[in-house]
Design a protein around this motif. Structure first.
Motif: not given
Lengths: 519, 408
Positions: A16-25, A102-114
Motif C-alpha cells: 500500500v502506497a501512502s504518505g510522502t518520502r522525502v529523500i535527501g541526496i 510512498c505515494a509521493t517522493a520528494v527528492l532534495m538535492l544540490g545540483l552540480g556535485g557528484g
C-alpha cells in the motif's frame, strides 16, 4: 501506479502506497533534509541517501541509506556525477529501501556535485517505477562555484526532468539578491534550505494530505515547474495570525521583486488549525491577489487543516509569471495538452454518456490517518538551519568561473494536462488498506457521474499528475475539488466545510459505504 | 393610534435554492393574518441559499411575484424577505446601559441603547449586522425579564443573539428584489421564520428545536421561553442528497431526483434484502437497476451526518431543556423515516408542526416547504404589532435593515 482507468496498478502488488518520502541526496540534500526534519509533518518520512557518511551526522528520525560502498569506499563521489551514478547502480537495493512505498517522493538535492547530480535520476526512476509521483526540489550552484559545476548541474537537471513529474530548480544566485550584502554564505544556504524544506512540506500537504480545498496537482506542477518560479512563505500565530502571516508573506525574502501588475500565476497552500475558517482562507486569497496587482492574476488555493497547527497558520506561495508558465512543461505534457486523447467529456447534465460499469466497484474511502510522527527532533529557525557551507554535494568548489545558461535551469514538469485543458479528470485512487483489488472508482467531472472505466483508451504506463486528483489520499475526490470544473451543481458555490471535512463530497463516500452495481 | 388598527397587506418572499415563493396576506384589524394569494415556482441561479446567477434568479423571482400579484389582486410594492445563507453567523452579545433620569424608569430609549451597544460588536469589514433577535434583560443584575420597559432600576443589562452576514451576499440577494422595483421592508432570518410557523405558543414556551431541511441548506433554531436562543445553518440540503444518489448510482441528476422523491427513505430496513429498484430506460438514459437498501443507506448517511452536525452546533445544556422536542420542516422532512433518524441522533422526540396562526385559504399551502415564507408573514405581523405599540409611545425603534440599505 496506473491512473488511466481510475484504477491502481502498483509496481509492487499488495503493498500500500501512502504518505510522502522525502529523500535527501548527497551533502546538500542532507542539509535540506535537516531543515525538513525540523518541521516534520504527519504522514511524511525522511530518508538520506549518500555516498559519504563521514561528513554528516545522523539526523534523528531519518533513515540512512549509504550507497556506492564499493565505488566510493565510503568517501563520497568527489564531485563527479559519473561516480554518483555508478554508486546508485551498485546500490539498487539501498535505493529501493530509501524510496519505500510512498505515494509521493520528494527528492532534495544540490545540483552540480557528484552524489546528488549523479544518483538522483536513478532514485527518481526507481520511485516512479514503484508507482510514486516524483517531485525534485533542487538548488543550482552559485555562479562563483564555477563552470564545471554549472555544466554538471545543467546535465543533471536534464536527467532529472526526464525522470520526475515536477522539478523545482532554485537558482542560488537569487539568494544574493534576496539577502543583505553583509550576509554570510551560511545564511544564504540556510535560507535556501528553509525554502526547500517548506516546499517539501508544502508538496506533501498539497499532494498527499487531504485538505479542505485541494490544490490541483496540475496547477501546482505548472507553477512550481515554471522557470523562475518564486517562493514565498510565512507563518502567523495568535489572534491575528492571518494578518500577521500575510504581512510577513509580503516581506518574504525570496518573493522580493515580484512585481505587481504582471500576469502572475499563483498557487497557495494554506495550512491552519481546526479553527481556520473559510473567511481566513478568503482573506489570504484576497490579500495575495491585491499584492500581485489584481489583474491577470490567477490564484489557485489549497487549504489544509492540521490539528497540530491550532492557533497558527502557515502560508506557502509559489508564483510564476503566466507567460513563463508552460515553458517548463515536458514534451509529454505538451503532447497530452494538444492531443487530449479520446476521453469523452461528459455533458454538464450528465446525460451524454452511460459509463461502462464493472460488475462490482468499491468506493475507496480515505485511508485512516497516518500514525502520528515522532516528535520533531529539532526546532530550528532559519538561523539554526544555516548549513551547506560547501554547496552541492559538500565537495570543494571549483576555482574557475562559469555561467549557467539560464535556459539550462529551466525546470520541467511532465504532467498530464487534463485539468487545464478542461478534459475530465480521471481520479488517481490509491489503494486503501485491505483493498486488494484496488479497484477504485474514478470520479469524473460532470453532474454526478462516476467514471468507472474508460476502457483502455489511454496508452502509456507513465505516472502523471491528474487534474484534480487526490492520489495518495485514497479519496475519490477528484470530481469535487475546489475550482475544478467538476463540482457539478455546487460549481460556483463555496465549498461547504465542517471541521475540516468537505461536506460537498457525498457522505457515503466519506463514510466508506460500499455500493454494489446490479447488472 | 392613528395607524394602529388599520388593516394592511403584507408580502413575504423566499428566494430558495429549490423554489421561489411569494405569499400575499392581509393583516386584519383583529391581528389575524389572512392569505390572499401565492406565487410559487422553481428557483434558478441559486445554490446553497446563495445567488450564483443573478439574472436567472431575478427572472425566476419576477415570475413568482407576477403570479402572486395575479392570485391575490394586490400590487406588490414591498416585501419581507426571508434570508438564508451559510454565511450568516450569530453571536451572543451582551451590553449594559445606565438608566438616566431622576426616577430611573426604563424606557424605549434605554432598551434601544443596550440593543445598539450589543450590535456594535466588532465585525470584519466585509460583514454586516443583519438582525438582533429579541433578548433577555436584567435590571440591576436581577432575574431575567423579557420586557423591561416601565420597570425601575439603575442598570440595564441585555443579552441578544446578534446575526451578521457577508455584505456582498446580502446585497446580492436584496438587489434581486429591488431590481423588480420592490422595496425590502425587512429581512427575516429563515430559521427564525420557520420557527414562527411550526411552533405553537406552548411549544415556544416549553422550548423546541426546529430543523428546516431545505434544498440548499439546513437551518435550525432553538426556541426557549418564547424566544430564539440559538440559530444556525448547515450548508447541506436536499441538493446534496440528490447529488449523493447521482454519484452513488451513476445517474443523471433528474433521475436521482426522481429516485429520491419516489423511493427515498433513510430506513434501509424498509426494503427486503436484495430488493432492487428499476429506473426505466428513456431517451438519453439507458435505464438502471440498483439495490433499494443502498439507496436508503446513501440517503441515511447524508441526513444522519447533517443531524449530527446540528447536534454538535447546539450546546448540550440547551438540548437538555427542550420540553417541546423537535420539529422537522422543509422539503427534506418528507423523507420517509427521517423523523426517527432525527430523534435518534438529536435525542429529542419529534413533535408535529403547528399549523395555526394563519387564516384564509391555507390548505394548499400548509406544506413543510413553505414554512419559512409563511413564518415570515407571522414574524412580520408580530413586528407590525410591536411597532404599533411603539408608535403609541411616540418613538420608533431603530431598524436593523437601515444598515443594509445604507450599503446598497
Amino acid at each position: 501506479m496506473d491512473m488511466k482507468n481510475g484504477r491502481i496498478r502498483n509496481g509492487a502488488p499488495g503493498r500500500v502506497a501512502s504518505g510522502t518520502r522525502v529523500i535527501g541526496i548527497g551533502g546538500a540534500g542532507w542539509h535540506m533534509l535537516r531543515a525538513v526534519a525540523a518541521r516534520h509533518a504527519e504522514g511524511m518520512s525522511l530518508a538520506e541517501v549518500n555516498t559519504d557518511l563521514r561528513a554528516s551526522e545522523v539526523l534523528e528520525g531519518v533513515a540512512r541509506h549509504p550507497i556506492g560502498g564499493k565505488v566510493t569506499r565510503g568517501l563520497g563521489a568527489g564531485g563527479d556525477p559519473e561516480v554518483g551514478a555508478r554508486a546508485a547502480e551498485e546500490s539498487a537495493e539501498a535505493i529501493g529501501d530509501a524510496v519505500g512505498d510512498c505515494a509521493t517522493a520528494v527528492l532534495m538535492l544540490g545540483l552540480g556535485g557528484g552524489t546528488g547530480t549523479g544518483a538522483a535520476p536513478a532514485i527518481a526512476a526507481e520511485a516512479k517505477r514503484r508507482g510514486a509521483r516524483v517531485v525534485a526540489l533542487c538548488a543550482l550552484p552559485f555562479e562563483f562555484e564555477g563552470r564545471r559545476r554549472a555544466e554538471q548541474a545543467g546535465r543533471g537537471l536534464e536527467a532529472l526532468r526526464a525522470a520526475c513529474d515536477v522539478v523545482f530548480a532554485f537558482e542560488n544566485d537569487l539568494l544574493a539578491r534576496a539577502l543583505p550584502e553583509e550576509s554570510g554564505v551560511e545564511e544564504a544556504f540556510g535560507l535556501c534550505s528553509e525554502m526547500l524544506a517548506r516546499m517539501a512540506v508544502g508538496m506533501h500537504r498539497a499532494l498527499v494530505c487531504r485538505g479542505i480545498m485541494d490544490l490541483d496537482p496540475a496547477d501546482l506542477a505548472r507553477v512550481v515547474g515554471s522557470k523562475g518560479c518564486r517562493i514565498g512563505w510565512a507563518e502567523g500565530s495568535g489572534e491575528h495570525r492571518v494578518n500577521e502571516a500575510l504581512d510577513r508573506l509580503a516581506d518574504s525574502p525570496l518573493l522580493g521583486g515580484a512585481e505587481s501588475g504582471r500576469p502572475w500565476d499563483i498557487v497557495v497552500q494554506v495550512t491552519g488549525g481546526p479553527e481556520m475558517s473559510l473567511s481566513d482562507v478568503q482573506k489570504v486569497t484576497r490579500r495575495i491577489r491585491r499584492q500581485f496587482g489584481e489583474e491577470d492574476v490567477s490564484v489557485t488555493l489549497g487549504a489544509l487543516v492540521e490539528t497540530a497547527m491550532r492557533g497558527r497558520i502557515d502560508i506557502l506561495l509559489g508564483a510564476a509569471e503566466s507567460r513563463a508558465v508552460g515553458d517548463g512543461l515536458g514534451a509529454a505534457a505538451k503532447e497530452v495538452r494538444e492531443n487530449p486523447g479520446p476521453v469523452e467529456r461528459p455533458h454538464r447534465n450528465g446525460t451524454s454518456r452511460v459509463p461502462h460499469v464493472k460488475a462490482v466497484r468499491q468506493i475507496v474511502p480515505p485511508p485512516p490517518p497516518p500514525p502520528p510522527p515522532p516528535a520533531p527532533s529539532m526546532d530550528a529557525g532559519i538561523g539554526e538551519m544555516a548549513g551547506l557551507a560547501a554547496a552541492g554535494d559538500g565537495d570543494a568548489a571549483d576555482e574557475d568561473q562559469g555561467n549557467l545558461d539560464p535556459g539550462e535551469a529551466e525546470a520541467m514538469a511532465e504532467l498530464a494536462m487534463e485539468g487545464s485543458s478542461g478534459e475530465p479528470v480521471l481520479d488517481e485512487p490509491t489503494a486503501a488498506p485491505g483493498d486488494e483489488a484496488a479497484e477504485a472508482m474514478g470520479a469524473e467531472s460532470g453532474d454526478g457521474l462516476f467514471s468507472m472505466d474508460n476502457g483502455e483508451e489511454e496508452g502509456g504506463d507513465d505516472v502523471r499528475f491528474g487534474g484534480s486528483s487526490a492520489a495518495g489520499r485514497g479519496m475519490v475526490q477528484g470530481a469535487l475539488n475546489f475550482e475544478s470544473p467538476s463540482r457539478g451543481r455546487f460549481d460556483k458555490t463555496e465549498v461547504t466545510m465542517y471541521k475540516g471535512e468537505n461536506l460537498d463530497i457525498p457522505t457515503f463516500m466519506r463514510r466508506r459505504l460500499r455500493i454494489t452495481t446490479v447488472e | 393610534m392613528f395607524f394602529a388598527r388599520k388593516d394592511r397587506d403584507i408580502v413575504a418572499v423566499e428566494i430558495g435554492t429549490g423554489k421561489m415563493v411569494a405569499v400575499v396576506a392581509n393583516v386584519g384589524r383583529d391581528g389575524l393574518v389572512r392569505i390572499l394569494g401565492v406565487g410559487e415556482g422553481p428557483s434558478a441561479g441559486v445554490r446553497k441559499g446563495e445567488i450564483i446567477e443573478p439574472e436567472a434568479a431575478r427572472e425566476a423571482l419576477r415570475d413568482v411575484i407576477a403570479q402572486a400579484e395575479e392570485s391575490s389582486g394586490v400590487e406588490i410594492m414591498e416585501v419581507y424577505l426571508a434570508l438564508s445563507g451559510g454565511h450568516l453567523e450569530c453571536a451572543l452579545q451582551s451590553a449594559t446601559a445606565e438608566i438616566r433620569g431622576e426616577e430611573q424608569h426604563i424606557d424605549e430609549e434605554d432598551v434601544a441603547v443596550v440593543c445598539r451597544a450589543a450590535e456594535e460588536a466588532q465585525l470584519p469589514p466585509d460583514r454586516l449586522h443583519v438582525a438582533t433577535l429579541p433578548g433577555v434583560f436584567r435590571i440591576d443584575g436581577g432575574e431575567p425579564v423579557a420586557r423591561p420597559i416601565g420597570m425601575v432600576g439603575h442598570r440595564l443589562d441585555g443579552e441578544f443573539l446578534v446575526v451578521n452576514g457577508v455584505a456582498s451576499r446580502l446585497k446580492n440577494i436584496i438587489s434581486r428584489v429591488q431590481e423588480l422595483e420592490i422595496r425590502v421592508e425587512d429581512v427575516v432570518l429563515s430559521p427564525v421564520a420557520s420557527a414562527e410557523r411550526v411552533l405553537g405558543p406552548e411549544v415556544r414556551e416549553a422550548g423546541a428545536l426546529v430543523v428546516d431541511m431545505g434544498a440548499g441548506l439546513t437551518h435550525f433554531a432553538v426556541v426557549a421561553e418564547d424566544r430564539v436562543v440559538h440559530r444556525g445553518v448547515v450548508g447541506v440540503g436536499g441538493d446534496h442528497v440528490t447529488q449523493d444518489i447521482s454519484r452513488a448510482f451513476n445517474l443523471p441528476r433528474t433521475n436521482a431526483e426522481e429516485l429520491k422523491t419516489q423511493h427515498g427513505t433513510v430506513e434501509p430496513a424498509a426494503f427486503e434484502e436484495g430488493e432492487t429498484i428499476e429506473l426505466k430506460a428513456r431517451s438519453g438514459f439507458a435505464g438502471k437497476r440498483l439495490l433499494a437498501r443502498e439507496l436508503a443507506m446513501v440517503m441515511r448517511a447524508r441526513w444522519e451526518e447533517t443531524f449530527e452536525i446540528v447536534r454538535e452546533q447546539v450546546p448540550e445544556e440547551m438540548l437538555a431543556v427542550l420540553g417541546g422536542g423537535l420539529v422537522l420542516t422543509g422539503g427534506g422532512s418528507h423523507t420517509r423515516g427521517v423523523g426517527a433518524l432525527a430523534e435518534r441522533v438529536l435525542g429529542l422526540s419529534v413533535a408535529p408542526a403547528h399549523t395555526g396562526g394563519l387564516a384564509g385559504n391555507i390548505d394548499t399551502i400548509s406544506r413543510p416547504e413553505l414554512s419559512t415564507v409563511l413564518g415570515s408573514l407571522i414574524w412580520a405581523q408580530c413586528r407590525i404589532e410591536e411597532e404599533r405599540e411603539r408608535e403609541n409611545f411616540g418613538r420608533r425603534f431603530r431598524r436593523v435593515l437601515q444598515q443594509v440599505r445604507m450599503m446598497l
